[in-house]
Write a protein that holds these residues in place. Structure first.
Motif, PDB file in Angstrom:
ATOM      1  N   LEU A   1       0.863  -1.262   0.019  1.00 49.91           N
ATOM      2  CA  LEU A   1      -0.024   0.156   0.070  1.00 49.91           C
ATOM      3  C   LEU A   1       1.012   1.210   0.041  1.00 49.91           C
ATOM      4  CD1 LEU A   1      -2.613   1.172   0.341  1.00 49.91           C
ATOM      5  CD2 LEU A   1      -2.724   1.081   2.693  1.00 49.91           C
ATOM      6  N   GLU A   2       1.965   1.212   0.732  1.00 47.75           N
ATOM      7  CA  GLU A   2       2.809   2.294   0.892  1.00 47.75           C
ATOM      8  C   GLU A   2       3.402   2.610  -0.696  1.00 47.75           C
ATOM      9  OE1 GLU A   2       2.101   0.891   4.625  1.00 47.75           O
ATOM     10  OE2 GLU A   2       2.933  -0.174   2.849  1.00 47.75           O
ATOM     11  N   LYS A   3       3.691   1.689  -1.197  1.00 47.77           N
ATOM     12  CA  LYS A   3       4.398   1.907  -2.698  1.00 47.77           C
ATOM     13  C   LYS A   3       3.298   2.208  -3.658  1.00 47.77           C
ATOM     14  CE  LYS A   3       7.465   1.240  -5.948  1.00 47.77           C
ATOM     15  NZ  LYS A   3       8.611   1.885  -5.989  1.00 47.77           N
ATOM     16  N   PHE A   4       2.222   1.885  -3.393  1.00 48.20           N
ATOM     17  CA  PHE A   4       0.855   2.185  -4.194  1.00 48.20           C
ATOM     18  C   PHE A   4       0.674   3.713  -4.031  1.00 48.20           C
ATOM     19  CE2 PHE A   4      -3.774   2.951  -4.647  1.00 48.20           C
ATOM     20  CZ  PHE A   4      -4.011   2.863  -6.212  1.00 48.20           C
ATOM     21  N   SER A   5       0.939   4.072  -2.623  1.00 47.14           N
ATOM     22  CA  SER A   5       0.630   5.696  -2.441  1.00 47.14           C
ATOM     23  C   SER A   5       1.884   6.331  -3.038  1.00 47.14           C
ATOM     24  CB  SER A   5       0.610   5.645  -0.965  1.00 47.14           C
ATOM     25  OG  SER A   5       2.007   5.522  -0.337  1.00 47.14           O
ATOM     26  N   GLU A   6       2.919   5.958  -3.216  1.00 45.62           N
ATOM     27  CA  GLU A   6       3.731   6.648  -3.906  1.00 45.62           C
ATOM     28  C   GLU A   6       3.749   6.810  -5.349  1.00 45.62           C
ATOM     29  OE1 GLU A   6       7.618   4.740  -3.409  1.00 45.62           O
ATOM     30  OE2 GLU A   6       7.326   4.602  -1.251  1.00 45.62           O
ATOM     31  N   ILE A   7       2.894   5.823  -6.080  1.00 42.84           N
ATOM     32  CA  ILE A   7       2.562   6.051  -7.449  1.00 42.84           C
ATOM     33  C   ILE A   7       1.370   7.194  -7.624  1.00 42.84           C
ATOM     34  CG2 ILE A   7       1.575   5.164  -9.447  1.00 42.84           C
ATOM     35  CD1 ILE A   7       2.541   2.429  -8.448  1.00 42.84           C
ATOM     36  N   ASN A   8       0.462   7.101  -6.474  1.00 42.00           N
ATOM     37  CA  ASN A   8      -0.473   8.186  -6.290  1.00 42.00           C
ATOM     38  C   ASN A   8      -0.996   8.642  -7.560  1.00 42.00           C
ATOM     39  OD1 ASN A   8      -2.084  10.185  -4.803  1.00 42.00           O
ATOM     40  ND2 ASN A   8      -0.451  11.893  -5.041  1.00 42.00           N
ATOM     41  N   PRO A   9      -1.966   7.584  -8.039  1.00 41.74           N
ATOM     42  CA  PRO A   9      -2.593   7.959  -9.581  1.00 41.74           C
ATOM     43  C   PRO A   9      -3.739   8.909  -9.328  1.00 41.74           C
ATOM     44  CG  PRO A   9      -3.133   5.751  -8.318  1.00 41.74           C
ATOM     45  CD  PRO A   9      -2.198   6.309  -7.540  1.00 41.74           C
ATOM     46  N   ASP A  10      -3.986   9.727 -10.317  1.00 43.02           N
ATOM     47  CA  ASP A  10      -4.932  10.586 -10.447  1.00 43.02           C
ATOM     48  C   ASP A  10      -6.306  10.025 -10.941  1.00 43.02           C
ATOM     49  OD1 ASP A  10      -3.605  13.069  -9.906  1.00 43.02           O
ATOM     50  OD2 ASP A  10      -2.373  12.504 -11.774  1.00 43.02           O
ATOM     51  N   TYR A  11      -6.086   8.942 -11.617  1.00 39.05           N
ATOM     52  CA  TYR A  11      -7.236   7.837 -12.174  1.00 39.05           C
ATOM     53  C   TYR A  11      -7.012   6.715 -11.930  1.00 39.05           C
ATOM     54  CZ  TYR A  11      -9.008  12.316 -14.649  1.00 39.05           C
ATOM     55  OH  TYR A  11      -9.702  13.476 -14.912  1.00 39.05           O
ATOM     56  N   LEU A  12      -8.057   6.027 -11.350  1.00 34.34           N
ATOM     57  CA  LEU A  12      -7.572   4.555 -10.729  1.00 34.34           C
ATOM     58  C   LEU A  12      -8.571   3.702 -11.144  1.00 34.34           C
ATOM     59  CD1 LEU A  12      -5.725   2.551  -9.046  1.00 34.34           C
ATOM     60  CD2 LEU A  12      -7.332   3.314  -7.043  1.00 34.34           C
ATOM     61  N   PHE A  13      -8.297   2.422 -11.887  1.00 30.43           N
ATOM     62  CA  PHE A  13      -9.353   1.348 -12.506  1.00 30.43           C
ATOM     63  C   PHE A  13      -9.096   0.247 -11.808  1.00 30.43           C
ATOM     64  CE2 PHE A  13      -8.748   4.536 -15.993  1.00 30.43           C
ATOM     65  CZ  PHE A  13      -9.883   4.768 -16.553  1.00 30.43           C
ATOM     66  N   ILE A  14      -9.889  -0.228 -10.947  1.00 22.76           N
ATOM     67  CA  ILE A  14      -9.692  -1.359 -10.072  1.00 22.76           C
ATOM     68  C   ILE A  14     -10.650  -2.589 -10.416  1.00 22.76           C
ATOM     69  CG2 ILE A  14      -9.978  -2.377  -7.731  1.00 22.76           C
ATOM     70  CD1 ILE A  14      -9.772   0.758  -6.699  1.00 22.76           C
TER      71      ILE A  14
END
Length: 340
Positions: free
Chosen positions: A260-273
């Protein structure tokens, strides 16, 4: 007296010679018959060759990703063994296999139109060879995800084509199934329609994605997974809709689980899940808990309500005609465009 004896012996010898000559003359037709018999064998052999040629003329050679395969002129019985990409292509073209692999012990609901009465041959990465053998397939569509040993076992059952799981091969994959089943015209229409739709959607989405970080992830087994730029829905997002791939996506070599920490570093503006309960049976609350995590809620896409969960069926592979068509249609009808 001795002269008479000699004369009789001489006459007897002449008779024997004449008889022998007569026998040889009579034997000639037999030799002729022998030649005919040999010729007959040759004719049988030739006929056999002609039959094999005729049979082989009923086969054809198709080329897929640089590899030639000999297949029947008319393919009726297809087993789809682990190639979920081919399952999605079958859905688009209306092709019903005789056997296919399951997910979680059943055929996913999205394949209902093509799986009624279809034989289940085991889980997608564990097909049962004995079941496959009983079905006597014309063709087995395996997956490039399988190890060489598995594909070799498939080949003992029938002609096996390993179908690419790389998203950028989606047109080639669709055309493969179309060529096998005589549905080339249907495939052509699908591709033309998609291209026209893509131009329309890109004109609307492209400006929104400009200078923004856009990311597609899959929640799988209680983890956040990202994928290379040529896998999953990434080609649709980056190559076709014009978003710029984050460095982490460009560096990924395969499915990669990130913290989750690595994901937060990417910090996307648009996210598809993409989230499937079947893929998270051991961690059913993971995604729910994630949404209340302060690290998660601090991400730009979450804060600005630019998150799109399961725009298409969560089982969809991403890099197939079905996935791409569904994704494009979903984006077109989502508030990503409608609310702008």
């Amino acid at each position: 007296m001795s002269k008479k004896v000699l004369a009789m012996v001489w006459v007897s010898m002449m008779v024997l010679v004449l008889v022998a000559c007569g026998d040889n003359k009579d034997a000639q037709p037999a030799n002729g018959a022998g030649a005919s018999s040999s010729n007959s064998e040759n004719v049988v052999s030739n006929n056999s060759t002609e039959k094999q040629t005729s049979d082989s003329s009923e086969d054809r050679t198709i080329t897929y990703l640089g590899q030639d395969y000999t297949v029947p002129s008319k393919v009726n019985n297809i087993i789809i063994a682990g190639a979920m990409e081919s399952m999605e292509d079958a859905l688009v073209l209306g092709v019903k296999p005789i056997g296919a692999t399951t997910v979680g012990g059943k055929f996913p609901e999205m394949f209902a139109k093509i799986t009624d009465g279809v034989e289940a041959i085991g889980e997608k990465m564990l097909p049962n060879i004995e079941t496959m053998l009983k079905l006597k397939p014309d063709i087995i569509l395996g997956s490039t995800k399988f190890p060489a040993e598995s594909l070799e076992n498939f080949r003992k059952v029938g002609t096996t084509i390993p179908v690419s799981h790389i998203s950028t091969d989606w047109k080639t994959n669709l055309n493969l199934l179309a060529e096998l089943t005589g549905k080339q015209e249907e495939a052509k229409q699908v591709l033309e329609q998609y291209q026209a739709e893509l131009i329309e959607v890109k004109a609307k989405v492209g400006p929104l994605f400009k200078d923004k970080k856009v990311l597609a992830i899959r929640i799988r087994a209680g983890n956040i997974a990202i994928y290379p730029a040529d896998v999953f829905f990434n080609p649709s997002i980056y190559a076709e809709l014009g978003a710029v791939a984050p460095a982490e996506v460009l560096q990924a070599k395969a499915q990669e689980m990130i913290s989750l920490e690595k994901f937060s570093e990417i910090n996307p503006d648009y996210l598809f899940i993409q989230f499937s309960e079947e893929e998270n049976k051991d961690t059913p609350k993971f995604f729910e808990d994630l949404q209340s995590n302060p690290i998660w809620t601090s991400i730009n896409a979450i804060k600005n309500n630019n998150v799109y969960v399961n725009l298409v069926d969560p089982i969809a592979q991403g890099g197939t005609a079905y996935s791409k068509i569904s994704f494009l249609e979903a984006v077109k009808n989502s508030n990503l465009i409608q609310a702008k």
